[in-house]
Design a protein around this motif. Sequence first.
Motif, PDB file in Angstrom:
ATOM      1  N   TYR A 247     -23.564 -48.761  25.327  1.00 28.12           N
ATOM      2  CA  TYR A 247     -24.188 -47.430  24.948  1.00 28.12           C
ATOM      3  C   TYR A 247     -24.780 -47.508  23.459  1.00 28.12           C
ATOM      4  CZ  TYR A 247     -21.766 -45.229  28.798  1.00 28.12           C
ATOM      5  OH  TYR A 247     -21.236 -44.750  30.006  1.00 28.12           O
ATOM      6  N   PHE A 248     -24.131 -48.069  22.670  1.00 25.80           N
ATOM      7  CA  PHE A 248     -24.363 -48.558  21.300  1.00 25.80           C
ATOM      8  C   PHE A 248     -25.598 -49.183  21.305  1.00 25.80           C
ATOM      9  CE2 PHE A 248     -24.389 -51.120  17.686  1.00 25.80           C
ATOM     10  CZ  PHE A 248     -24.586 -50.468  16.297  1.00 25.80           C
ATOM     11  N   PHE A 269     -36.826 -39.200  23.333  1.00 31.98           N
ATOM     12  CA  PHE A 269     -36.205 -39.978  24.413  1.00 31.98           C
ATOM     13  C   PHE A 269     -34.958 -40.589  24.189  1.00 31.98           C
ATOM     14  CE2 PHE A 269     -36.173 -43.858  27.075  1.00 31.98           C
ATOM     15  CZ  PHE A 269     -35.554 -43.439  28.323  1.00 31.98           C
ATOM     16  N   MET A 270     -34.979 -41.399  23.056  1.00 31.59           N
ATOM     17  CA  MET A 270     -33.648 -41.990  22.274  1.00 31.59           C
ATOM     18  C   MET A 270     -32.482 -40.950  21.935  1.00 31.59           C
ATOM     19  SD  MET A 270     -33.436 -44.155  18.953  1.00 31.59           S
ATOM     20  CE  MET A 270     -33.539 -42.738  17.883  1.00 31.59           C
ATOM     21  N   LEU A 271     -32.943 -40.007  21.487  1.00 32.55           N
ATOM     22  CA  LEU A 271     -31.943 -38.885  21.082  1.00 32.55           C
ATOM     23  C   LEU A 271     -31.325 -38.267  22.383  1.00 32.55           C
ATOM     24  CD1 LEU A 271     -30.585 -37.048  18.737  1.00 32.55           C
ATOM     25  CD2 LEU A 271     -32.562 -35.474  18.970  1.00 32.55           C
ATOM     26  N   ALA A 272     -32.267 -37.875  23.115  1.00 35.45           N
ATOM     27  CA  ALA A 272     -31.542 -37.349  24.562  1.00 35.45           C
ATOM     28  C   ALA A 272     -30.699 -37.895  25.107  1.00 35.45           C
ATOM     29  CB  ALA A 272     -32.854 -36.960  25.302  1.00 35.45           C
ATOM     30  N   GLY A 273     -31.085 -39.478  25.214  1.00 35.33           N
ATOM     31  CA  GLY A 273     -30.271 -40.450  25.997  1.00 35.33           C
ATOM     32  C   GLY A 273     -28.922 -40.753  25.156  1.00 35.33           C
ATOM     33  N   PHE A 274     -29.208 -40.596  23.946  1.00 33.87           N
ATOM     34  CA  PHE A 274     -27.796 -40.786  22.946  1.00 33.87           C
ATOM     35  C   PHE A 274     -26.915 -39.780  23.168  1.00 33.87           C
ATOM     36  CE2 PHE A 274     -25.719 -40.213  19.040  1.00 33.87           C
ATOM     37  CZ  PHE A 274     -24.604 -41.066  18.939  1.00 33.87           C
ATOM     38  N   GLN A 276     -26.396 -37.630  25.727  1.00 32.95           N
ATOM     39  CA  GLN A 276     -25.787 -38.256  26.909  1.00 32.95           C
ATOM     40  C   GLN A 276     -24.751 -39.101  26.918  1.00 32.95           C
ATOM     41  OE1 GLN A 276     -25.910 -36.367  30.422  1.00 32.95           O
ATOM     42  NE2 GLN A 276     -24.176 -37.351  29.787  1.00 32.95           N
ATOM     43  N   MET A 277     -24.968 -40.354  26.384  1.00 31.38           N
ATOM     44  CA  MET A 277     -24.081 -41.442  26.284  1.00 31.38           C
ATOM     45  C   MET A 277     -22.835 -41.241  25.296  1.00 31.38           C
ATOM     46  SD  MET A 277     -26.639 -44.962  26.557  1.00 31.38           S
ATOM     47  CE  MET A 277     -27.835 -44.303  25.165  1.00 31.38           C
ATOM     48  N   LEU A 278     -23.378 -40.386  24.131  1.00 32.19           N
ATOM     49  CA  LEU A 278     -21.855 -40.066  23.322  1.00 32.19           C
ATOM     50  C   LEU A 278     -21.088 -39.288  24.079  1.00 32.19           C
ATOM     51  CD1 LEU A 278     -20.930 -39.591  20.472  1.00 32.19           C
ATOM     52  CD2 LEU A 278     -22.260 -37.303  20.452  1.00 32.19           C
ATOM     53  N   TRP A 280     -20.266 -39.267  27.310  1.00 37.18           N
ATOM     54  CA  TRP A 280     -19.595 -40.263  28.350  1.00 37.18           C
ATOM     55  C   TRP A 280     -18.687 -41.120  27.620  1.00 37.18           C
ATOM     56  CZ3 TRP A 280     -24.927 -42.152  30.809  1.00 37.18           C
ATOM     57  CH2 TRP A 280     -25.256 -41.128  31.836  1.00 37.18           C
ATOM     58  N   ALA A 281     -19.073 -41.649  26.251  1.00 37.06           N
ATOM     59  CA  ALA A 281     -18.327 -42.694  25.482  1.00 37.06           C
ATOM     60  C   ALA A 281     -17.020 -41.971  24.847  1.00 37.06           C
ATOM     61  CB  ALA A 281     -19.194 -43.207  24.403  1.00 37.06           C
ATOM     62  N   LEU A 282     -17.304 -40.696  24.535  1.00 38.69           N
ATOM     63  CA  LEU A 282     -16.051 -40.095  24.144  1.00 38.69           C
ATOM     64  C   LEU A 282     -15.053 -40.048  25.263  1.00 38.69           C
ATOM     65  CD1 LEU A 282     -17.680 -37.387  21.846  1.00 38.69           C
ATOM     66  CD2 LEU A 282     -16.285 -39.386  21.077  1.00 38.69           C
ATOM     67  N   ALA A 283     -15.707 -39.566  26.251  1.00 41.34           N
ATOM     68  CA  ALA A 283     -14.680 -39.422  27.486  1.00 41.34           C
ATOM     69  C   ALA A 283     -13.629 -40.766  27.922  1.00 41.34           C
ATOM     70  CB  ALA A 283     -15.481 -38.922  28.633  1.00 41.34           C
ATOM     71  N   ARG A 284     -14.608 -41.998  27.965  1.00 39.60           N
ATOM     72  CA  ARG A 284     -13.958 -43.298  28.260  1.00 39.60           C
ATOM     73  C   ARG A 284     -13.058 -43.507  26.880  1.00 39.60           C
ATOM     74  NH1 ARG A 284     -18.084 -48.052  30.103  1.00 39.60           N
ATOM     75  NH2 ARG A 284     -18.107 -46.159  31.843  1.00 39.60           N
ATOM     76  N   HIS A 285     -13.610 -43.141  25.709  1.00 42.65           N
ATOM     77  CA  HIS A 285     -12.595 -43.680  24.908  1.00 42.65           C
ATOM     78  C   HIS A 285     -11.216 -42.972  24.790  1.00 42.65           C
ATOM     79  CE1 HIS A 285     -11.779 -45.079  20.842  1.00 42.65           C
ATOM     80  NE2 HIS A 285     -11.488 -43.891  20.233  1.00 42.65           N
ATOM     81  N   ARG A 286     -11.293 -41.790  24.995  1.00 42.29           N
ATOM     82  CA  ARG A 286     -10.242 -40.861  25.135  1.00 42.29           C
ATOM     83  C   ARG A 286      -9.084 -41.537  26.509  1.00 42.29           C
ATOM     84  NH1 ARG A 286     -13.717 -36.653  24.086  1.00 42.29           N
ATOM     85  NH2 ARG A 286     -14.062 -36.105  26.317  1.00 42.29           N
ATOM     86  N   LYS A 287      -9.889 -41.658  27.670  1.00 44.70           N
ATOM     87  CA  LYS A 287      -9.119 -42.366  28.661  1.00 44.70           C
ATOM     88  C   LYS A 287      -8.419 -43.801  28.277  1.00 44.70           C
ATOM     89  CE  LYS A 287      -9.202 -42.915  33.437  1.00 44.70           C
ATOM     90  NZ  LYS A 287      -9.703 -42.839  34.904  1.00 44.70           N
ATOM     91  N   TYR A 288      -9.363 -44.577  27.426  1.00 46.67           N
ATOM     92  CA  TYR A 288      -8.605 -45.870  27.037  1.00 46.67           C
ATOM     93  C   TYR A 288      -7.383 -45.530  26.230  1.00 46.67           C
ATOM     94  CZ  TYR A 288     -12.561 -48.926  28.504  1.00 46.67           C
ATOM     95  OH  TYR A 288     -13.398 -49.706  29.022  1.00 46.67           O
ATOM     96  N   ARG A 289      -7.518 -44.826  25.311  1.00 42.13           N
ATOM     97  CA  ARG A 289      -6.427 -44.525  24.305  1.00 42.13           C
ATOM     98  C   ARG A 289      -5.050 -43.840  25.269  1.00 42.13           C
ATOM     99  NH1 ARG A 289      -7.922 -42.590  18.506  1.00 42.13           N
ATOM    100  NH2 ARG A 289      -5.821 -43.319  18.086  1.00 42.13           N
ATOM    101  N   LYS A 290      -5.522 -43.016  26.157  1.00 38.40           N
ATOM    102  CA  LYS A 290      -4.446 -42.248  26.896  1.00 38.40           C
ATOM    103  C   LYS A 290      -3.699 -43.362  27.814  1.00 38.40           C
ATOM    104  CE  LYS A 290      -3.433 -38.624  30.082  1.00 38.40           C
ATOM    105  NZ  LYS A 290      -4.296 -37.457  30.742  1.00 38.40           N
TER     106      LYS A 290
END
Length: 307
Positions: A247-248, A269-274, A276-278, A280-290
């Motif tokens: 995503y980065f 376009f870049m801002l809207a996509g970022f 949304q990806m933010l 998703w990324a926060l959710a995945r990051h939390r799941k990794y840490r959990k």
Amino acid sequence: YPERVQGTAMSVAIYKRGSDTKLTECKLGASTQFVDIKRAVCEKKRGLYPERVALYIENKEKAGAYVRVDLDAKQSVKDACSSGKIFFKDLGPQIGWNTVFFWEYFGPLCIFAATFFFRNAIWGTDIPEASDVQRLAMYCWVGHYAKRILETFFVHVHAQSTMPLFNLFKNCSYYWGFAALVAYFVCHPQYAAPAELNVKAGLYLFIGSELCNGWTHLTLANIRRKNPKAYEIPTGPLFALLSCPNYFFETMAWFGFNIMTQSFFGYMFMLAGFLQMLEWALARHRKYRKTFKNYPRIRKAIIPFVI
């Protein structure tokens, strides 16, 4: 676990999520999978099919809440059914992931290419030829979406085979709409190219980010091919500081494109996509840490050292 009556197989009662009325039961054996429970639901509910059914158990920590179980590779059917109850939800009409991805990417590719190659048909024949920057922008845009289509069919591995049909219209509206706006103004006869330094810096950033993004997709695909629903800690230099470097680098690629073109709608376009990806990324990051107690603390979700 649900009590086994002598001489009979253990079974689990199936309820619609949020309802106290039992729909049916499903006998549980040593080889029973979640899809077997979904089939039992479909036998009672006309019009449903397994991909359209999600399975849940009650959240023991929060009254009235549910936890989805059919997507967790570590969740066994036996443990999920230990209370003797399981709940289902109709996810609505479904469509294949690859179908959605193809159309949401093929549209922008064609829209930008058509706008560029048919400039005379759009703005008339008495217009200057396309500039080098306009041509570069077209190549970058088309190249990006060609890459995404190739990754869709030859790289990505999905935990689920389908998604809600509504996503096709939502995603295509986003991608196709922004493609039309960006293409119209970047390909316009009165478009003014930025300074050469901007063009070179943006182009190099775009190409480098696209390559890094593709590499992270290959890394993730190699993990998921073992088990699409399994979770592992991704490794490699691009994952040293981030949980979601894909995503980065996706964001950085579009940042490079916008430095090169100085497109207002490109930045939107870049801002809207970022954003949304933010999410998703926060959710995945939390799941990794959990999921992993030894998950590297230095890693952030989407921006190194920031978030």
